[in-house]
Enzyme design. Structure first.
Site, short mmCIF file in Angstrom:
data_model
loop_
_atom_site.label_atom_id
_atom_site.label_comp_id
_atom_site.label_asym_id
_atom_site.label_seq_id
_atom_site.Cartn_x
_atom_site.Cartn_y
_atom_site.Cartn_z
N ASP A 246 38.53 42.92 43.07
CA ASP A 246 39.70 42.09 42.75
C ASP A 246 39.34 40.62 42.67
O ASP A 246 40.09 39.81 42.11
CB ASP A 246 40.80 42.28 43.80
CG ASP A 246 41.52 43.58 43.52
OD1 ASP A 246 40.92 44.64 43.77
OD2 ASP A 246 42.65 43.54 43.00
N LYS A 257 39.22 47.08 47.33
CA LYS A 257 40.12 47.95 48.08
C LYS A 257 39.62 48.22 49.49
O LYS A 257 38.42 48.43 49.70
CB LYS A 257 40.26 49.27 47.30
CG LYS A 257 41.16 50.33 47.92
CD LYS A 257 42.54 49.83 48.26
CE LYS A 257 43.27 49.20 47.10
NZ LYS A 257 44.47 48.43 47.52
O1 MRU Z 1 45.62 48.05 45.08
P1 MRU Z 1 44.98 48.35 43.76
O2 MRU Z 1 45.10 49.78 43.37
O3 MRU Z 1 45.44 47.41 42.68
O4 MRU Z 1 43.45 48.05 44.01
C1 MRU Z 1 42.57 48.11 42.94
C2 MRU Z 1 41.15 47.93 43.32
O5 MRU Z 1 40.81 47.70 44.45
C3 MRU Z 1 40.15 47.97 42.20
O6 MRU Z 1 38.90 48.38 42.67
C4 MRU Z 1 39.99 46.57 41.58
O7 MRU Z 1 41.23 46.01 41.28
C5 MRU Z 1 39.17 46.60 40.35
S1 MRU Z 1 40.04 47.35 39.01
C6 MRU Z 1 39.02 47.37 37.66
#
Ligand code: MRU
Length: 356
Positions: A246, A257
């Site tokens: 992120d 995550k």
């Molecule tokens: O909470 P989320 O489902 O939005 O978390 C997403 C992630 O952690 C992904 O690994 C990250 O956003 C990369 S998406 C290409």
């Protein structure tokens, strides 16, 4: 990668802009129901981001860019000053939906610059330019993932076992994903490998999304619960980890995550390469280290209940951080659309942007 790749026929798009309207795939209903939900108000878009109907760093950036257009559609009769002020207000509002993914603020900055850079005084014309910018962000995101696919695919060799966490797949982007992009490319090139998808408590993006989308494309994917990671590594099933992110910051620390940090520590212990895949839109050079990344803390109810079923007693105390930060020293390389960045990351990231 060709436009008519295997993926493009197998996984529904997460975001569509059709006839001046925004449609988002409701990912909370997957894999059982595939529902595209029309977004009628900016508040609905905010809720869709907050509730993870649309999720994944690149996808929420694209969704928010279109979401801003939804907010402005019926406001083009405003005087120019008020219109410009509304753009800022709604961009800030959409950014507030989730704090960790830098793509959200990045996309809102791009949209806001369209207004700041013009001396036009007709909101209707500026609105059309904003739609143009949102479409550009969307198209660029597809190209970024294709670049990641090309850069990362050579890492995947015949017979490998690859672990991934959460969903950094097509569903989390405009197409192809980030962590999954090299997998789709290697698969298309005929390489045989296995993917191990961690289920990813509490919202089960690995179980509901990654294992579904990879299987739909024909990729050999096996679902694991999160607590199986150490055993699978110790027993020799995992040759490489690829995750998304992120936010990567200037020193190479990586937010992803919750649970990613544990996997990185395990991979380091078992001497398994740990790669992070991301587009340049996920790299935040204004934040110096992972200590400064805002970590989203979500409602405890998400862990007291598991998709409708209550598993802990009412009133149980909880913590629910949605992300953790992996220090750059545990990262073997960052796979971007225009090359692999390796340690020392502060220097590599700086050179990466200087070269752009
Ligand atoms: O909470 P989320 O489902 O939005 O978390 C997403 C992630 O952690 C992904 O690994 C990250 O956003 C990369 S998406 C290409």
């Amino acid at each position: 990668m060709p436009d008519n790749s295997v993926l493009e026929n197998s996984v529904p798009l997460s975001i569509e802009w059709k006839n001046d309207e925004l449609y988002l795939l409701d990912q909370t209903l997957l894999p059982h129901n595939v529902v595209m939900e029309r977004q009628e108000t900016v508040e609905q878009v905010w809720q869709s981001i907050k509730m993870l109907k649309v999720r994944g760093a690149p996808a929420i950036g694209v969704a928010a860019a279109y979401g801003l257009c939804v907010a402005l559609k019926d406001e083009t009769n405003l005087p120019i000053g008020e219109f410009a002020q509304l753009v800022e207000e709604k961009a800030g509002y959409l950014t507030s939906a989730r704090p960790t993914a830098v793509n959200l603020g990045w996309a809102m900055n791009r949209m806001s610059k369209v207004v700041k850079a013009t001396d036009l005084d007709d909101p209707a014309v500026i609105y059309n330019r904003l739609i143009g910018e949102a479409k550009r962000i969307h198209e660029e995101d597809k190209a970024l993932s294709k670049g990641i696919a090309e850069v990362g695919a050579p890492l995947i060799r015949e017979g490998m076992g690859i672990m991934t966490h959460c969903n950094a797949g097509s569903l989390a982007t405009s197409i192809l994903g980030t962590a999954t992009a090299p997998m789709y490319k290697a698969y298309e090139d005929g390489v045989k490998f296995k993917v191990y998808a961690n289920e990813t408590r509490p919202l089960l993006q690995g179980a509901r999304l990654t294992s579904w989308e990879l299987a739909k494309a024909g990729i050999d994917v096996t679902l694991l619960t999160d607590n199986m990671a150490a055993h699978m590594m110790a027993s020799g099933h995992i040759d490489m980890v690829i995750v998304g992110t992120d936010r990567v910051v200037a020193n190479g620390d990586v937010a992803n995550k919750i649970g990613t940090l544990g996997i990185a520590i395990l991979a380091n212990y078992y001497e398994i390469p740990f790669f992070v895949a991301c587009p340049s839109s996920t790299i935040d050079m204004d934040t110096q280290s992972g200590d400064h990344i805002p970590i989203e803390e979500r409602e405890g109810d998400e862990i007291i209940h598991v998709f409708g079923a209550q598993v802990a007693a009412n009133g149980t105390q909880t913590r629910n951080p949605a992300f953790d930060v992996t220090p750059s020293k545990l990262v073997s390389g960052i796979i971007t659309e225009s090359g692999m960045i390796t340690a020392p990351y502060d220097q590599g990231l700086k050179e990466f942007f200087e070269g752009k």
